[in-house]
Design a protein around this motif. Structure first.
Motif, PDB file in Angstrom:
ATOM      1  N   UNK A  11     -12.890  -6.429  -2.976  1.00 42.28           N
ATOM      2  CA  UNK A  11     -11.967  -5.330  -2.708  1.00 42.28           C
ATOM      3  C   UNK A  11     -11.923  -5.026  -1.215  1.00 42.28           C
ATOM      4  N   UNK A  12     -13.083  -5.104  -0.550  1.00 37.51           N
ATOM      5  CA  UNK A  12     -13.115  -4.890   0.891  1.00 37.51           C
ATOM      6  C   UNK A  12     -12.342  -5.953   1.649  1.00 37.51           C
ATOM      7  N   UNK A  13     -12.393  -7.178   1.142  1.00 35.10           N
ATOM      8  CA  UNK A  13     -11.619  -8.262   1.744  1.00 35.10           C
ATOM      9  C   UNK A  13     -10.126  -7.982   1.622  1.00 35.10           C
ATOM     10  N   UNK A  14      -9.695  -7.506   0.452  1.00 30.14           N
ATOM     11  CA  UNK A  14      -8.283  -7.154   0.245  1.00 30.14           C
ATOM     12  C   UNK A  14      -7.845  -6.077   1.233  1.00 30.14           C
ATOM     13  N   UNK A  15      -8.612  -4.988   1.283  1.00 25.88           N
ATOM     14  CA  UNK A  15      -8.247  -3.866   2.142  1.00 25.88           C
ATOM     15  C   UNK A  15      -8.379  -4.237   3.621  1.00 25.88           C
ATOM     16  N   UNK A  16      -9.382  -5.037   3.949  1.00 27.95           N
ATOM     17  CA  UNK A  16      -9.567  -5.463   5.331  1.00 27.95           C
ATOM     18  C   UNK A  16      -8.421  -6.321   5.821  1.00 27.95           C
ATOM     19  N   UNK A 190      -4.569   0.804  -2.171  1.00 32.63           N
ATOM     20  CA  UNK A 190      -4.054   0.068  -3.323  1.00 32.63           C
ATOM     21  C   UNK A 190      -2.644   0.518  -3.713  1.00 32.63           C
ATOM     22  N   UNK A 191      -2.225   1.709  -3.275  1.00 30.79           N
ATOM     23  CA  UNK A 191      -0.935   2.256  -3.704  1.00 30.79           C
ATOM     24  C   UNK A 191       0.208   1.331  -3.317  1.00 30.79           C
ATOM     25  N   UNK A 192       0.217   0.876  -2.069  1.00 33.07           N
ATOM     26  CA  UNK A 192       1.297  -0.016  -1.621  1.00 33.07           C
ATOM     27  C   UNK A 192       1.316  -1.311  -2.415  1.00 33.07           C
ATOM     28  N   UNK A 193       0.133  -1.873  -2.653  1.00 34.15           N
ATOM     29  CA  UNK A 193       0.053  -3.138  -3.391  1.00 34.15           C
ATOM     30  C   UNK A 193       0.536  -2.967  -4.821  1.00 34.15           C
ATOM     31  N   UNK A 194       0.123  -1.891  -5.471  1.00 35.44           N
ATOM     32  CA  UNK A 194       0.491  -1.705  -6.874  1.00 35.44           C
ATOM     33  C   UNK A 194       1.982  -1.441  -7.049  1.00 35.44           C
ATOM     34  N   UNK A 195       2.588  -0.795  -6.061  1.00 38.24           N
ATOM     35  CA  UNK A 195       4.044  -0.565  -6.133  1.00 38.24           C
ATOM     36  C   UNK A 195       4.806  -1.878  -6.249  1.00 38.24           C
ATOM     37  N   UNK A 196       4.336  -2.890  -5.541  1.00 41.38           N
ATOM     38  CA  UNK A 196       5.030  -4.184  -5.547  1.00 41.38           C
ATOM     39  C   UNK A 196       4.792  -4.959  -6.834  1.00 41.38           C
ATOM     40  N   UNK A 197       3.820  -4.512  -7.649  1.00 42.02           N
ATOM     41  CA  UNK A 197       3.438  -5.246  -8.852  1.00 42.02           C
ATOM     42  C   UNK A 197       4.003  -4.638 -10.126  1.00 42.02           C
ATOM     43  N   UNK A 198       4.853  -3.635  -9.985  1.00 48.78           N
ATOM     44  CA  UNK A 198       5.488  -3.048 -11.173  1.00 48.78           C
ATOM     45  C   UNK A 198       6.411  -4.069 -11.831  1.00 48.78           C
ATOM     46  N   UNK A 199       6.385  -4.107 -13.154  1.00 48.69           N
ATOM     47  CA  UNK A 199       7.278  -4.993 -13.905  1.00 48.69           C
ATOM     48  C   UNK A 199       8.015  -4.173 -14.949  1.00 48.69           C
ATOM     49  N   UNK A 200       9.166  -4.680 -15.349  1.00 47.37           N
ATOM     50  CA  UNK A 200       9.955  -4.015 -16.390  1.00 47.37           C
ATOM     51  C   UNK A 200       9.577  -4.643 -17.727  1.00 47.37           C
ATOM     52  N   UNK A 201       8.575  -4.056 -18.371  1.00 45.04           N
ATOM     53  CA  UNK A 201       8.047  -4.652 -19.595  1.00 45.04           C
ATOM     54  C   UNK A 201       7.686  -3.562 -20.591  1.00 45.04           C
ATOM     55  N   UNK A 202       8.051  -3.778 -21.843  1.00 42.48           N
ATOM     56  CA  UNK A 202       7.634  -2.865 -22.903  1.00 42.48           C
ATOM     57  C   UNK A 202       6.206  -3.205 -23.321  1.00 42.48           C
ATOM     58  N   UNK A 380      -3.911   9.984  -4.625  1.00 42.45           N
ATOM     59  CA  UNK A 380      -4.205   8.754  -3.900  1.00 42.45           C
ATOM     60  C   UNK A 380      -3.347   8.606  -2.652  1.00 42.45           C
ATOM     61  N   UNK A 381      -2.429   9.528  -2.434  1.00 42.93           N
ATOM     62  CA  UNK A 381      -1.562   9.462  -1.261  1.00 42.93           C
ATOM     63  C   UNK A 381      -0.220   8.842  -1.581  1.00 42.93           C
ATOM     64  N   UNK A 382       0.657   8.877  -0.603  1.00 46.97           N
ATOM     65  CA  UNK A 382       2.033   8.408  -0.802  1.00 46.97           C
ATOM     66  C   UNK A 382       2.242   6.961  -0.376  1.00 46.97           C
ATOM     67  N   UNK A 383       1.191   6.290   0.010  1.00 48.60           N
ATOM     68  CA  UNK A 383       1.324   4.916   0.488  1.00 48.60           C
ATOM     69  C   UNK A 383       1.162   4.845   1.992  1.00 48.60           C
ATOM     70  N   UNK A 384       1.140   3.611   2.505  1.00 47.67           N
ATOM     71  CA  UNK A 384       1.012   3.412   3.944  1.00 47.67           C
ATOM     72  C   UNK A 384      -0.391   3.626   4.475  1.00 47.67           C
ATOM     73  N   UNK A 385      -1.418   3.494   3.610  1.00 44.75           N
ATOM     74  CA  UNK A 385      -2.792   3.749   4.029  1.00 44.75           C
ATOM     75  C   UNK A 385      -3.235   2.804   5.140  1.00 44.75           C
ATOM     76  N   UNK A 386      -2.924   1.523   5.006  1.00 47.62           N
ATOM     77  CA  UNK A 386      -3.358   0.548   6.008  1.00 47.62           C
ATOM     78  C   UNK A 386      -2.706   0.820   7.359  1.00 47.62           C
ATOM     79  N   UNK A 387      -1.424   1.151   7.336  1.00 42.67           N
ATOM     80  CA  UNK A 387      -0.722   1.454   8.589  1.00 42.67           C
ATOM     81  C   UNK A 387      -1.271   2.719   9.231  1.00 42.67           C
ATOM     82  N   UNK A 388      -1.554   3.734   8.407  1.00 38.43           N
ATOM     83  CA  UNK A 388      -2.120   4.985   8.925  1.00 38.43           C
ATOM     84  C   UNK A 388      -3.498   4.739   9.527  1.00 38.43           C
ATOM     85  N   UNK A 389      -4.316   3.947   8.835  1.00 39.32           N
ATOM     86  CA  UNK A 389      -5.649   3.624   9.339  1.00 39.32           C
ATOM     87  C   UNK A 389      -5.566   2.833  10.645  1.00 39.32           C
ATOM     88  N   UNK A 390      -4.626   1.895  10.717  1.00 40.08           N
ATOM     89  CA  UNK A 390      -4.478   1.090  11.939  1.00 40.08           C
ATOM     90  C   UNK A 390      -4.093   1.980  13.123  1.00 40.08           C
TER      91      UNK A 390
END
Length: 398
Positions: A11-16, A190-202, A380-390
């Motif tokens: 997980x640290x590798x992902x966030x890093x 994780x918020x930004x990443x999960x937004x991109x992984x939404x699928x339209x599935x029942x 968890x915030x509105x997204x953009x965590x990595x950009x804010x941290x940078x």
């Protein structure tokens, strides 16, 4: 400008890696050194060490067994930092290693965060500290260690050897700020990443998702319990089938071997890799090992129960120091038990299966949990965590 990173888990590798990308957008000439995983190495280059497979151990007992390895890597890391003299060391989660490293770095320089504002020229004796002043390396912590769960007294001490704390949960920022440590809440990456992984599935009303963890030892302890719980579920409802989210190809192989050894019915289980988010959106309920996956399940509104098992020495040691009511972050953020927790000796397959069936059949209980998730996720915030941290890191070094 040179930054030295340390991440010790997947997980640290992902966030890093996300943080590195955002930092490069702020300054394309930044140089990255350190140790982490394959994603960080792909961005930083060959000079960056990939040590995740060896570094990611869980619990006190596992750390003791690998003490020689960690002592050697600790010394190597200190030597690398001294030799490279980076502008900042960026520590990503991994508190057992990183907190000790931060303390050692500050002790070696003899300069506290307050002293780092001294105007004494680099390369001369600073009368305030009586040490030879080389370039002051900032020590920045991204994804704060959860010392609030097991040793709140350490928070004040951390202000003595850290320059900046970047938190991913809002209540953490308040705790650290009270200690005098400069703290910024950036939101959860994780918020930004999960937004991109939404699928339209029942959701498949007969599908149960199993999420046994991302580390081999986690899977070795948690998956057998999940497997027995799945047997109980199938006995109660023969139309059920199961999807197991493996964090890597190697873990998928191990899980498949376990299924064959258990002589499970053909077609009852499907092992998938790289599809955790999709499984969470297809399944009707889940069994999730404690960790970041619990927040992911909450984000995707998957009703689930939490389980976790560790070595008994680790569990007993944790009982002595942990002072929070809940293990799962959804429960911590809600400050109540939203998700049933089955920890260690309480992780009994029959009890777990009964809790899952309740979430599948009891509409009131199911909707109540989903409603609680909807209240938790905005924290968890509105997204953009990595950009804010940078941006916070660049400003700290300006």
């Amino acid at each position: 400008m040179t930054l030295y990173f340390i991440a010790g888990e997947a997980s640290g590798d992902n966030h890093g890696a996300e943080l590195m990308r955002s930092l490069r957008q702020c300054d394309a000439d930044l140089n990255f050194l350190g140790r982490g995983g394959p994603q960080m190495k792909a961005i930083a280059g060959e000079q960056f060490a990939n040590w995740i497979d060896d570094a990611a151990v869980v619990g006190l007992w596992e750390v003791i067994r690998n003490y020689g390895f960690f002592r050697e890597k600790f010394r190597e890391t200190l030597a690398e930092i001294e030799k490279s003299n980076p502008d900042a060391v960026v520590l990503i989660d991994y508190p057992g290693f990183n907190l000790r490293l931060a303390r050692a770095l500050r002790r070696n320089t003899g300069v506290t965060p307050d002293d780092s504002t001294s105007n004494a020229p680099v390369g001369r004796i600073d009368e305030k500290t009586s040490v030879f002043r080389r370039k002051i390396t900032k020590i920045i912590y991204y994804i704060s260690p959860q010392v609030w769960a097991w040793h709140r007294g350490r928070i004040k001490k951390m202000a003595d050897f850290l320059d900046l704390m970047l938190c991913i949960f809002p209540f953490e920022a308040e705790l650290y700020s009270k200690s005098g440590l400069r703290t910024i809440f950036v939101g959860h990456p994780m918020v930004d990443r999960l937004r991109t992984l939404r699928i339209d599935s029942k959701r498949d009303p007969n599908l149960v998702g199993l999420f046994p963890g991302s580390r081999p030892r986690e899977v070795a302890r948690n998956f057998p319990v999940m497997l027995e719980a799945a047997r109980e579920l199938f006995r109660a409802k023969h139309v059920l089938h199961f999807e197991i989210a493996a964090a890597s190809e190697s873990l998928a192989v191990e899980i498949s071997d376990d299924l064959r050894a258990a002589r499970m019915r053909e077609g009852l289980f499907r092992v998938v890799t790289g599809e955790t988010a999709a499984t969470m959106q297809r399944a009707f309920a889940g069994i999730v090992a404690s960790g970041s996956a619990t927040l992911e399940a909450a984000y995707f509104r998957l009703p689930f129960v939490l389980i976790y098992k560790v070595a008994w020495p680790t569990y007993l040691a944790a009982r002595l120091v942990v002072n929070v009511k809940y293990l799962g972050m959804p429960n911590v953020l809600a400050n109540k038990e939203v998700v049933p927790e089955f920890i260690q000796h309480r992780a009994m397959p029959k009890a777990i299966a009964q809790a899952v069936l309740r979430l599948m059949h009891n509409r009131v209980a199911r909707n109540r949990m989903i409603s609680e998730f909807d209240a938790i996720v905005p924290k968890l915030g509105e997204g953009g965590a990595s950009a804010t941290a940078a941006r916070a890191i660049v400003e700290e070094l300006a």
